[in-house]
Motif scaffolding. Structure first.
Motif, PDB file in Angstrom:
ATOM      1  N   LYS A  23      -3.451   6.808  -0.354  1.00  0.00           N
ATOM      2  CA  LYS A  23      -3.665   8.101   0.305  1.00  0.00           C
ATOM      3  C   LYS A  23      -4.254   7.945   1.697  1.00  0.00           C
ATOM      4  CE  LYS A  23      -6.457   9.462  -2.998  1.00  0.00           C
ATOM      5  NZ  LYS A  23      -6.546   8.238  -3.811  1.00  0.00           N
ATOM      6  N   ALA A  80       0.830  -1.214   0.000  1.00  0.00           N
ATOM      7  CA  ALA A  80       0.000   0.000   0.000  1.00  0.00           C
ATOM      8  C   ALA A  80       0.864   1.263   0.000  1.00  0.00           C
ATOM      9  CB  ALA A  80      -0.936   0.004   1.196  1.00  0.00           C
ATOM     10  N   HIS A 104      -9.507  14.365  -4.878  1.00  0.00           N
ATOM     11  CA  HIS A 104      -9.496  13.902  -6.268  1.00  0.00           C
ATOM     12  C   HIS A 104      -9.625  15.075  -7.219  1.00  0.00           C
ATOM     13  CE1 HIS A 104     -10.461   9.629  -5.155  1.00  0.00           C
ATOM     14  NE2 HIS A 104      -9.583   9.505  -6.127  1.00  0.00           N
TER      15      HIS A 104
HETATM   16  N1  ATP Z   1      -7.271  -2.794   5.909  1.00  0.00           N
HETATM   17  C1  ATP Z   1      -6.851  -3.184   4.712  1.00  0.00           C
HETATM   18  N2  ATP Z   1      -6.692  -4.486   4.401  1.00  0.00           N
HETATM   19  C2  ATP Z   1      -6.243  -4.882   3.184  1.00  0.00           C
HETATM   20  N3  ATP Z   1      -5.932  -4.043   2.190  1.00  0.00           N
HETATM   21  C3  ATP Z   1      -6.082  -2.729   2.412  1.00  0.00           C
HETATM   22  C4  ATP Z   1      -6.555  -2.230   3.680  1.00  0.00           C
HETATM   23  N4  ATP Z   1      -6.603  -0.878   3.594  1.00  0.00           N
HETATM   24  C5  ATP Z   1      -6.200  -0.553   2.350  1.00  0.00           C
HETATM   25  N5  ATP Z   1      -5.876  -1.649   1.636  1.00  0.00           N
HETATM   26  C6  ATP Z   1      -5.346  -1.695   0.253  1.00  0.00           C
HETATM   27  O1  ATP Z   1      -4.244  -0.801   0.177  1.00  0.00           O
HETATM   28  C7  ATP Z   1      -4.261  -0.046  -1.027  1.00  0.00           C
HETATM   29  C8  ATP Z   1      -4.298   1.440  -0.713  1.00  0.00           C
HETATM   30  O2  ATP Z   1      -5.567   1.752  -0.155  1.00  0.00           O
HETATM   31  P1  ATP Z   1      -6.014   3.226   0.286  1.00  0.00           P
HETATM   32  O3  ATP Z   1      -7.297   3.116   0.992  1.00  0.00           O
HETATM   33  O4  ATP Z   1      -4.882   3.837   1.023  1.00  0.00           O
HETATM   34  O5  ATP Z   1      -6.193   3.923  -1.133  1.00  0.00           O
HETATM   35  P2  ATP Z   1      -6.671   5.431  -1.481  1.00  0.00           P
HETATM   36  O6  ATP Z   1      -5.569   6.072  -2.248  1.00  0.00           O
HETATM   37  O7  ATP Z   1      -7.158   6.108  -0.251  1.00  0.00           O
HETATM   38  O8  ATP Z   1      -7.899   5.145  -2.483  1.00  0.00           O
HETATM   39  P3  ATP Z   1      -9.320   5.943  -2.674  1.00  0.00           P
HETATM   40  O9  ATP Z   1      -9.002   7.132  -3.540  1.00  0.00           O
HETATM   41  O10 ATP Z   1     -10.145   4.932  -3.395  1.00  0.00           O
HETATM   42  O11 ATP Z   1      -9.838   6.306  -1.344  1.00  0.00           O
HETATM   43  C9  ATP Z   1      -5.460  -0.562  -1.812  1.00  0.00           C
HETATM   44  O12 ATP Z   1      -5.009  -1.532  -2.725  1.00  0.00           O
HETATM   45  C10 ATP Z   1      -6.347  -1.174  -0.735  1.00  0.00           C
HETATM   46  O13 ATP Z   1      -7.151  -2.199  -1.274  1.00  0.00           O
END
Ligand code: ATP
Ligand code: MG
Length: 350
Positions: free
Chosen positions: A42, A18, A194
């Motif tokens: 993020k 991640a 976004h």
């Molecule tokens: N608790 C968790 N268990 C397993 N995988 C996770 C967990 N939290 C996040 N991930 C994975 O880690 C990666 C990053 O997730 P994150 O939520 O930080 O993305 P983001 O940039 O905030 O996306 P969005 O713009 O959709 O909110 C993704 O592939 C997500 O599926």
């Protein structure tokens, strides 16, 4: 002065990486925007800073004090950090007033006054104070979450898309209000968004994340004018991207020979022009410089997209360029136009 240091932070969930070696330094009172596609890490980064997740590697230092890493882990409630999470996360059984006042002392004499002030600050009508979260719209819930976080006067405020459920007008007002409130309180803020306009106008530093990596980190002006790659270029605004050959400080491309920034890489590359660098003027046969025919005009109010066809003598297929123009005096379809470029072209590194 550096207020928050994020040093080589990494986090995996099973096979998903991640976050991968994230480094960032954030100034006291600064406003940082984090942008990147869905799943780029993020929220994970904000949750690690807040203390809701533990990094696998790396360390966090806030105002000279280690929060995580090297055997240290300060719990979330002792970090003095406010967070407005992506889903709002309000307490469903509490009223709006009790949600906002959650962290305020129950018996404080000015508790009700403070809640009323906070509701006014986020433009929530006072009659909503007695409602519960399920009786509010998504945008109203986001504003309650914002007021609840502001109530604690945190040293660092983390905002995970706090304006996403608001319509454009309210979104702009809220963003300005929040920026003003945070500035007045001297609060350092990190905003995930976004929305490119939101990132560029809210922040003094923008971080671009992709697949858990920090692709670029700098001022909005630097990122807009000198993005590293295509995705960053197009995320931050309209971009005209052209294949070019860079020789002796000039780019040879479909628009002729353009000046590039000093120190740009040489050889085959992609160059970027912003629409404000380009002027279209009516041309006549025999006009000097690159010319093309207007193929189509897409009316968009103040800004219009003009699709220009450039015929090539060296290729069978013409090139098409979409150029954003101010919406008056636009040449109509079929018109012959001259395309002039102002300022140097930016050469993408990747
Ligand atoms: N608790 C968790 N268990 C397993 N995988 C996770 C967990 N939290 C996040 N991930 C994975 O880690 C990666 C990053 O997730 P994150 O939520 O930080 O993305 P983001 O940039 O905030 O996306 P969005 O713009 O959709 O909110 C993704 O592939 C997500 O599926
Ligand atoms: Mg997220």
């Amino acid at each position: 002065m550096t207020f928050l240091t994020i040093d080589a932070i990494g986090k995996s969930y099973g096979p998903t990486l991640a976050l991968d070696a994230i480094d960032m330094k954030i100034e006291a009172g600064g406003r940082t925007a984090i942008v990147g596609p869905s799943g780029s890490g993020k929220t994970t980064l904000l949750r690690i800073i807040a203390g809701f997740e533990t990094p696998d590697v790396g360390s966090l230092i806030l105002d000279g004090r280690a929060l995580a890493g090297k055997g240290v882990l300060v719990p979330a409630h002792k970090r003095g950090i406010g967070i407005v999470s992506q889903d709002g996360a309000l307490f469903p059984h509490l009223t709006v007033a009790d949600n906002i006042g959650f962290g305020l002392a129950k018996k404080a004499a000015d508790r009700d006054k403070r809640i009323a002030e906070l509701m006014e600050m986020v433009e929530l009508d006072g009659i909503m104070a007695a409602r519960r979260p399920h009786q509010l719209s998504g945008g109203q819930q986001q504003r309650v979450a914002l007021a609840r976080a502001l109530a604690l006067k945190p040293r660092l405020m983390l905002l995970d898309e706090p304006f996403s459920a608001l319509d454009t007008g309210l979104r702009d007002t809220m963003r300005r209000t929040v920026a003003r409130v945070l500035r007045a309180a001297g609060t350092t803020a990190i905003l995930v968004t976004h929305d490119q306009a939101e990132a560029l106008s809210f922040a003094d530093q923008v971080a671009v994340l992709r697949q858990g990596r920090l692709v670029q980190f700098g001022s909005p002006r630097a990122l807009y004018g000198k993005p590293r790659d295509r995705e960053t270029a197009t995320f931050l605004g309209e971009a005209i991207l052209l294949d070019a050959n860079i020789v002796s400080g000039r780019a040879d491309c479909v628009l002729g020979s353009l000046v590039v920034e000093p120190g740009s890489k040489k050889g085959r590359a992609t160059i970027m022009l912003r629409p404000e660098q380009i002027r279209l003027t009516t041309a006549t046969a025999g006009s000097e410089g690159p010319v093309g025919h207007v193929d189509d005009v897409e009316f968009g109010g103040g800004d219009c997209m003009v699709l220009v066809r450039i015929d090539r003598t060296d290729r069978a297929m013409p090139d098409f360029l979409s150029i954003k123009c101010v919406g008056f005096d636009i040449p109509g379809p079929g018109a012959l136009v001259r395309i002039s470029v102002h300022g140097p072209a930016h050469v993408l590194a990747d």
